[in-house]
Design a protein around this motif. Structure first.
Motif, PDB file in Angstrom:
ATOM      1  N   ALA A 190       1.434  21.693  12.808  1.00 51.40           N
ATOM      2  CA  ALA A 190       2.293  20.611  12.319  1.00 51.40           C
ATOM      3  C   ALA A 190       1.765  19.276  12.837  1.00 51.40           C
ATOM      4  O   ALA A 190       1.324  19.170  13.976  1.00 51.40           O
ATOM      5  N   ASN A 231       4.324  13.313  11.595  1.00 50.85           N
ATOM      6  CA  ASN A 231       4.936  13.474  10.276  1.00 50.85           C
ATOM      7  C   ASN A 231       6.288  14.151  10.442  1.00 50.85           C
ATOM      8  O   ASN A 231       6.363  15.349  10.712  1.00 50.85           O
ATOM      9  N   GLU A 278       7.282  17.537   8.718  1.00 56.35           N
ATOM     10  CA  GLU A 278       6.752  18.824   9.164  1.00 56.35           C
ATOM     11  C   GLU A 278       7.461  19.231  10.454  1.00 56.35           C
ATOM     12  O   GLU A 278       7.490  18.479  11.417  1.00 56.35           O
ATOM     13  N   LEU A 331       3.016  25.002  12.399  1.00 56.31           N
ATOM     14  CA  LEU A 331       3.876  24.508  11.317  1.00 56.31           C
ATOM     15  C   LEU A 331       4.818  25.624  10.876  1.00 56.31           C
ATOM     16  O   LEU A 331       4.376  26.709  10.519  1.00 56.31           O
ATOM     17  N   THR A 350       8.501  22.818   6.103  1.00 56.35           N
ATOM     18  CA  THR A 350       8.264  21.479   5.575  1.00 56.35           C
ATOM     19  C   THR A 350       9.526  21.016   4.857  1.00 56.35           C
ATOM     20  O   THR A 350      10.246  21.805   4.275  1.00 56.35           O
TER      21      THR A 350
END
Length: 77
Positions: free
Chosen positions: A3, A7, A10, A72, A75
């Motif tokens: 990730a 951002n 994420e 990650l 999203t």
């Protein structure tokens, strides 16, 4: 996949461990600070939270799966 910490769309694992609870599904609306998953490491549970409000676009994990720190998980769009 890692990730991007810059951002907010994420959501990454804050610690390595096992996903014990997945609290959202694709298409769910989330708010900033809302728990989206629970990770267990060394018998301690930690909430993974959304950093901004939006709609869950992808869920890349399953309950019982192992994750690495920074991986990650979800999203948001």
């Amino acid at each position: 996949m890692v990730a991007d910490p810059d951002n907010d769309l994420e959501v990454g694992a804050n610690i390595p461990g096992t996903i014990t609870k997945l609290l959202v599904s694709e298409g769910d609306e989330v708010t900033a600070g809302q728990p989206v998953a629970v990770i267990e490491a060394m018998k301690m549970e930690t909430n993974v939270v959304a950093r901004m409000a939006g709609t869950v676009e992808q869920v890349l994990i399953k309950e019982g799966g192992s994750v690495k720190a920074g991986e990650l998980l979800i999203t948001i769009k």
